[in-house]
Design an enzyme around this catalytic site. Structure first.
Site, PDB file in Angstrom:
ATOM      1  N   ASP A  27     -13.411  -7.991 -41.894  1.00 46.32           N
ATOM      2  CA  ASP A  27     -13.553  -9.091 -40.938  1.00 46.32           C
ATOM      3  C   ASP A  27     -14.458 -10.141 -41.589  1.00 46.32           C
ATOM      4  O   ASP A  27     -14.795 -10.050 -42.786  1.00 46.32           O
ATOM      5  CB  ASP A  27     -14.049  -8.596 -39.572  1.00 46.32           C
ATOM      6  CG  ASP A  27     -15.485  -8.085 -39.607  1.00 46.32           C
ATOM      7  OD1 ASP A  27     -16.088  -8.039 -40.706  1.00 46.32           O
ATOM      8  OD2 ASP A  27     -16.011  -7.714 -38.535  1.00 46.32           O
ATOM      9  N   HIS A  28     -14.877 -11.131 -40.807  1.00 50.03           N
ATOM     10  CA  HIS A  28     -15.710 -12.208 -41.353  1.00 50.03           C
ATOM     11  C   HIS A  28     -17.052 -11.685 -41.868  1.00 50.03           C
ATOM     12  O   HIS A  28     -17.549 -12.131 -42.899  1.00 50.03           O
ATOM     13  CB  HIS A  28     -15.928 -13.284 -40.291  1.00 50.03           C
ATOM     14  CG  HIS A  28     -16.480 -12.735 -39.009  1.00 50.03           C
ATOM     15  ND1 HIS A  28     -15.731 -11.935 -38.171  1.00 50.03           N
ATOM     16  CD2 HIS A  28     -17.709 -12.833 -38.447  1.00 50.03           C
ATOM     17  CE1 HIS A  28     -16.477 -11.577 -37.127  1.00 50.03           C
ATOM     18  NE2 HIS A  28     -17.679 -12.096 -37.282  1.00 50.03           N
TER      19      HIS A  28
ATOM     20  N   CYS B 206     -16.732  -4.222 -42.715  1.00 51.41           N
ATOM     21  CA  CYS B 206     -17.173  -5.091 -41.617  1.00 51.41           C
ATOM     22  C   CYS B 206     -18.699  -5.170 -41.719  1.00 51.41           C
ATOM     23  O   CYS B 206     -19.262  -4.928 -42.789  1.00 51.41           O
ATOM     24  CB  CYS B 206     -16.674  -4.599 -40.262  1.00 51.41           C
ATOM     25  SG  CYS B 206     -17.291  -2.993 -39.719  1.00 51.41           S
ATOM     26  N   GLY B 207     -19.369  -5.527 -40.641  1.00 54.48           N
ATOM     27  CA  GLY B 207     -20.818  -5.645 -40.727  1.00 54.48           C
ATOM     28  C   GLY B 207     -21.477  -4.315 -41.031  1.00 54.48           C
ATOM     29  O   GLY B 207     -22.384  -4.226 -41.862  1.00 54.48           O
ATOM     30  N   THR B 208     -21.014  -3.273 -40.353  1.00 53.39           N
ATOM     31  CA  THR B 208     -21.602  -1.946 -40.508  1.00 53.39           C
ATOM     32  C   THR B 208     -20.646  -0.914 -41.086  1.00 53.39           C
ATOM     33  O   THR B 208     -21.091   0.177 -41.467  1.00 53.39           O
ATOM     34  CB  THR B 208     -22.053  -1.407 -39.133  1.00 53.39           C
ATOM     35  OG1 THR B 208     -20.880  -1.350 -38.293  1.00 53.39           O
ATOM     36  CG2 THR B 208     -23.097  -2.308 -38.492  1.00 53.39           C
ATOM     37  N   GLY B 209     -19.380  -1.191 -41.078  1.00 52.82           N
ATOM     38  CA  GLY B 209     -18.358  -0.198 -41.413  1.00 52.82           C
ATOM     39  C   GLY B 209     -17.952   0.642 -40.214  1.00 52.82           C
ATOM     40  O   GLY B 209     -16.908   1.299 -40.225  1.00 52.82           O
ATOM     41  N   ILE B 210     -18.786   0.611 -39.178  1.00 48.03           N
ATOM     42  CA  ILE B 210     -18.569   1.521 -38.038  1.00 48.03           C
ATOM     43  C   ILE B 210     -17.371   1.089 -37.193  1.00 48.03           C
ATOM     44  O   ILE B 210     -16.514   1.906 -36.828  1.00 48.03           O
ATOM     45  CB  ILE B 210     -19.848   1.620 -37.183  1.00 48.03           C
ATOM     46  CG1 ILE B 210     -20.981   2.240 -38.008  1.00 48.03           C
ATOM     47  CG2 ILE B 210     -19.577   2.444 -35.932  1.00 48.03           C
ATOM     48  CD1 ILE B 210     -22.353   2.177 -37.324  1.00 48.03           C
ATOM     49  N   GLY B 211     -17.312  -0.191 -36.852  1.00 37.90           N
ATOM     50  CA  GLY B 211     -16.178  -0.651 -36.052  1.00 37.90           C
ATOM     51  C   GLY B 211     -14.859  -0.426 -36.762  1.00 37.90           C
ATOM     52  O   GLY B 211     -13.864  -0.004 -36.144  1.00 37.90           O
ATOM     53  N   MET B 212     -14.846  -0.681 -38.054  1.00 36.21           N
ATOM     54  CA  MET B 212     -13.627  -0.452 -38.838  1.00 36.21           C
ATOM     55  C   MET B 212     -13.241   1.023 -38.798  1.00 36.21           C
ATOM     56  O   MET B 212     -12.047   1.365 -38.680  1.00 36.21           O
ATOM     57  CB  MET B 212     -13.832  -0.909 -40.279  1.00 36.21           C
ATOM     58  CG  MET B 212     -13.827  -2.406 -40.475  1.00 36.21           C
ATOM     59  SD  MET B 212     -12.203  -3.122 -40.079  1.00 36.21           S
ATOM     60  CE  MET B 212     -12.371  -4.721 -40.902  1.00 36.21           C
TER      61      MET B 212
ATOM     62  N   ARG C 204     -10.433  26.186 -47.714  1.00 44.85           N
ATOM     63  CA  ARG C 204     -10.908  26.262 -46.328  1.00 44.85           C
ATOM     64  C   ARG C 204     -10.956  24.874 -45.689  1.00 44.85           C
ATOM     65  O   ARG C 204     -10.818  24.738 -44.471  1.00 44.85           O
ATOM     66  CB  ARG C 204     -12.283  26.917 -46.275  1.00 44.85           C
ATOM     67  CG  ARG C 204     -13.401  26.106 -46.906  1.00 44.85           C
ATOM     68  CD  ARG C 204     -14.686  26.912 -47.035  1.00 44.85           C
ATOM     69  NE  ARG C 204     -15.814  26.107 -47.500  1.00 44.85           N
ATOM     70  CZ  ARG C 204     -16.012  25.749 -48.760  1.00 44.85           C
ATOM     71  NH1 ARG C 204     -15.138  26.104 -49.694  1.00 44.85           N
ATOM     72  NH2 ARG C 204     -17.069  25.041 -49.103  1.00 44.85           N
ATOM     73  N   HIS C 205     -11.133  23.847 -46.518  1.00 43.35           N
ATOM     74  CA  HIS C 205     -11.197  22.488 -45.981  1.00 43.35           C
ATOM     75  C   HIS C 205      -9.826  22.019 -45.494  1.00 43.35           C
ATOM     76  O   HIS C 205      -9.730  21.244 -44.549  1.00 43.35           O
ATOM     77  CB  HIS C 205     -11.749  21.533 -47.030  1.00 43.35           C
ATOM     78  CG  HIS C 205     -13.115  21.897 -47.495  1.00 43.35           C
ATOM     79  ND1 HIS C 205     -14.204  21.935 -46.650  1.00 43.35           N
ATOM     80  CD2 HIS C 205     -13.559  22.302 -48.715  1.00 43.35           C
ATOM     81  CE1 HIS C 205     -15.270  22.317 -47.329  1.00 43.35           C
ATOM     82  NE2 HIS C 205     -14.911  22.558 -48.588  1.00 43.35           N
TER      83      HIS C 205
ATOM     84  N   HIS D 222     -14.228  17.315 -48.846  1.00 45.37           N
ATOM     85  CA  HIS D 222     -14.192  18.204 -47.680  1.00 45.37           C
ATOM     86  C   HIS D 222     -13.297  17.694 -46.559  1.00 45.37           C
ATOM     87  O   HIS D 222     -12.679  18.509 -45.863  1.00 45.37           O
ATOM     88  CB  HIS D 222     -15.609  18.386 -47.133  1.00 45.37           C
ATOM     89  CG  HIS D 222     -16.495  19.191 -48.044  1.00 45.37           C
ATOM     90  ND1 HIS D 222     -17.665  19.788 -47.613  1.00 45.37           N
ATOM     91  CD2 HIS D 222     -16.389  19.491 -49.362  1.00 45.37           C
ATOM     92  CE1 HIS D 222     -18.234  20.432 -48.634  1.00 45.37           C
ATOM     93  NE2 HIS D 222     -17.476  20.257 -49.707  1.00 45.37           N
TER      94      HIS D 222
HETATM   95  C1  RB5 Z   1     -19.089  -8.693 -36.388  1.00 45.66           C
HETATM   96  O1  RB5 Z   1     -20.149  -9.487 -35.955  1.00 45.66           O
HETATM   97  C2  RB5 Z   1     -19.485  -7.227 -36.343  1.00 45.66           C
HETATM   98  O2  RB5 Z   1     -19.632  -6.807 -35.028  1.00 45.66           O
HETATM   99  C3  RB5 Z   1     -18.452  -6.375 -37.058  1.00 45.66           C
HETATM  100  O3  RB5 Z   1     -18.341  -6.808 -38.368  1.00 45.66           O
HETATM  101  C4  RB5 Z   1     -18.727  -4.896 -37.203  1.00 45.66           C
HETATM  102  O4  RB5 Z   1     -20.010  -4.661 -37.714  1.00 45.66           O
HETATM  103  C5  RB5 Z   1     -18.430  -4.045 -36.061  1.00 45.66           C
HETATM  104  O5  RB5 Z   1     -18.514  -2.807 -36.195  1.00 45.66           O
END
Ligand code: RB5
Length: 153
Positions: free
Chosen positions: A12-13, A69-75, A136-137, A102
């Site tokens: 994303d941006h 993305c910003g954190t990788g978490i949303g992706m 096992r994995h 694993h």
């Molecule tokens: C965008 O501002 C941010 O929310 C997105 O990149 C991401 O970090 C979400 O998980």
């Protein structure tokens, strides 16, 4: 691990600067990268770009994908909603090595706001070069997806 199959990559941006840095480095190392966007700084929605890479991997077009993305978490949350996808957020090469060995993770998710370029690149290198250990994995990975939900199935 250069090959004929393009490595799908998207962000994303917020992830754009790290994605471009990873793309340049991976291409310099011989990888063929398919940049599925975003291509500019305008605000976009990360699930739309997670879907592009997840669908490519789930269809068997490529064994692995990369999302930023910003954190990788949303992706990772978004990609993991696609059958056959095992997306992992990576902060270092140790996590990359272990999630390949694993979990047979097939999408690496990275955070442009949480790790630097060199650490991210080391993690991606480890992700792309570490084989799944099976054994096992495999039994455990099989429990993550219903039959028929494997990439390329
Ligand atoms: C965008 O501002 C941010 O929310 C997105 O990149 C991401 O970090 C979400 O998980």
């Amino acid at each position: 691990m250069a090959g004929a199959i393009a490595l799908p990559l998207a962000s994303d941006h917020a992830g754009l600067p790290l994605k471009l840095a990873l793309k340049a480095a991976l291409e310099a190392e011989g990888h063929t990268v398919a940049d599925l966007g975003t291509h500019g700084p305008d605000s976009v929605d990360y699930p739309d770009f997670a879907a592009k890479v997840a669908e490519a991997v789930a269809a068997g077009a490529a064994p692995f994908g990369i999302l930023v993305c910003g954190t990788g978490i949303g992706m990772a949350i978004a990609a993991n909603r696609h059958p056959g996808i095992r997306a992992a957020v990576l902060h270092d090469s140790t996590e990359a090595r272990l999630t390949r060995g694993h979990n047979d993770a097939n999408i690496a998710c990275l955070g442009a706001r949480t790790i630097g370029v060199e650490t991210a690149l080391d993690a991606v290198r480890a992700f792309l070069s570490t084989p799944f250990e099976g054994g096992r994995h495999q039994r455990r990975v099989d429990k993550l997806s219903p039959p028929g939900a494997k990439p390329g199935a």
